[in-house]
Write a protein that holds these residues in place. Structure first.
Motif, PDB file in Angstrom:
ATOM      1  N   MET A  53      -9.072 -39.265-129.427  1.00  0.00           N
ATOM      2  CA  MET A  53      -8.660 -37.941-129.428  1.00  0.00           C
ATOM      3  C   MET A  53      -7.737 -37.790-130.636  1.00  0.00           C
ATOM      4  O   MET A  53      -7.628 -36.665-131.200  1.00  0.00           O
ATOM      5  CB  MET A  53      -7.803 -37.910-128.135  1.00  0.00           C
ATOM      6  CG  MET A  53      -7.322 -36.705-127.767  1.00  0.00           C
ATOM      7  SD  MET A  53      -8.635 -35.785-127.118  1.00  0.00           S
ATOM      8  CE  MET A  53      -8.447 -36.261-125.379  1.00  0.00           C
ATOM      9  N   ARG A  56      -9.475 -36.653-133.860  1.00  0.00           N
ATOM     10  CA  ARG A  56      -9.936 -35.129-133.797  1.00  0.00           C
ATOM     11  C   ARG A  56      -8.799 -34.242-133.877  1.00  0.00           C
ATOM     12  O   ARG A  56      -8.781 -33.235-134.392  1.00  0.00           O
ATOM     13  CB  ARG A  56     -10.705 -35.000-132.375  1.00  0.00           C
ATOM     14  CG  ARG A  56     -11.885 -35.663-132.396  1.00  0.00           C
ATOM     15  CD  ARG A  56     -12.706 -35.909-131.017  1.00  0.00           C
ATOM     16  NE  ARG A  56     -12.728 -34.539-130.281  1.00  0.00           N
ATOM     17  CZ  ARG A  56     -12.619 -34.462-128.925  1.00  0.00           C
ATOM     18  NH1 ARG A  56     -12.486 -35.570-128.081  1.00  0.00           N
ATOM     19  NH2 ARG A  56     -12.753 -33.215-128.361  1.00  0.00           N
ATOM     20  N   LEU A  57      -7.394 -34.683-133.207  1.00  0.00           N
ATOM     21  CA  LEU A  57      -6.509 -33.711-133.540  1.00  0.00           C
ATOM     22  C   LEU A  57      -5.979 -33.644-134.736  1.00  0.00           C
ATOM     23  O   LEU A  57      -5.541 -32.562-135.050  1.00  0.00           O
ATOM     24  CB  LEU A  57      -5.369 -34.502-132.541  1.00  0.00           C
ATOM     25  CG  LEU A  57      -5.340 -34.142-131.061  1.00  0.00           C
ATOM     26  CD1 LEU A  57      -4.238 -34.910-130.297  1.00  0.00           C
ATOM     27  CD2 LEU A  57      -4.994 -32.450-130.825  1.00  0.00           C
ATOM     28  N   LEU A  60      -8.140 -31.070-136.502  1.00  0.00           N
ATOM     29  CA  LEU A  60      -7.961 -29.790-136.070  1.00  0.00           C
ATOM     30  C   LEU A  60      -6.596 -29.492-136.724  1.00  0.00           C
ATOM     31  O   LEU A  60      -6.355 -28.190-136.998  1.00  0.00           O
ATOM     32  CB  LEU A  60      -7.514 -29.730-134.556  1.00  0.00           C
ATOM     33  CG  LEU A  60      -8.920 -29.310-134.014  1.00  0.00           C
ATOM     34  CD1 LEU A  60      -8.677 -29.349-132.278  1.00  0.00           C
ATOM     35  CD2 LEU A  60      -9.763 -28.154-134.196  1.00  0.00           C
TER      36      LEU A  60
END
Lengths: 83, 83
Positions: A53, A56-57, A60
Motif C-alpha cells: 500500500m 502506491r500511496l 499518489l
C-alpha cells in the motif's frame, strides 16, 4: 489503516499565504513571530494494511496530492495505530 | 521556538475538498480509500520560549487560524526541539 500526509512549500519557494498570516499575527499582539509557513494536512483512511500500500500511496502523493516542483510531502502512519 | 498547528474540519462537518480528493484517488488506482479529510498545516517560528507564549498562541489559533465553529486545531511543539 490511517495515514497522514503533510504537504509543505519547499524552503526556497515564496509562501505569500504564510507571509500574510505572519503579518496578521504580528498585528494581533504577537510581534515575536519570525516566520509562518502554510501547507496542507490530509488524513487518509484506506481499507487493508498490505505492505504494497505504501509505495502506491507515495506515488499518489507525488502525482495528485503535491506539486513536486514547489512542494515537499511527508507521508506517515497516523498516531493511534501500530506501525 | 518552532510550533506547528494542524487545523482540521470537525468530524460532523462536510468536507467537500476531501471528498473530491477521495474520488480522484479512487479513480487513480486506489479504490481502497475509504475517506479523506483535508486541513491546514502551519509551521510558526517565534522568537523566545517563555511559558506565557503558549496561551497566547492558543488564543491566536482560535481567533485567527481556525474557525472554531467548524474546525478543530491542534497546537504542538515541532519535532527536533526539546519540549
Amino acid at each position: 489503516m490511517k495515514m497522514k500526509v503533510i504537504v509543505t512549500p519547499k524552503a526556497a519557494v515564496l509562501d505569500p499565504q504564510g507571509a500574510a498570516v505572519r503579518e496578521a499575527m504580528q498585528h494581533l499582539g504577537m510581534p515575536e513571530v519570525r516566520s509562518v509557513r502554510i501547507g496542507k494536512y490530509l488524513e487518509i483512511e484506506v481499507d487493508g494494511d498490505g505492505p504494497e500500500m505504501e509505495p502506491r500511496l507515495h506515488q499518489l502523493c507525488r502525482d495528485l496530492l503535491s506539486n513536486p516542483v514547489i512542494e515537499d510531502y511527508d507521508l506517515s502512519k497516523a498516531a493511534g495505530k501500530s506501525a
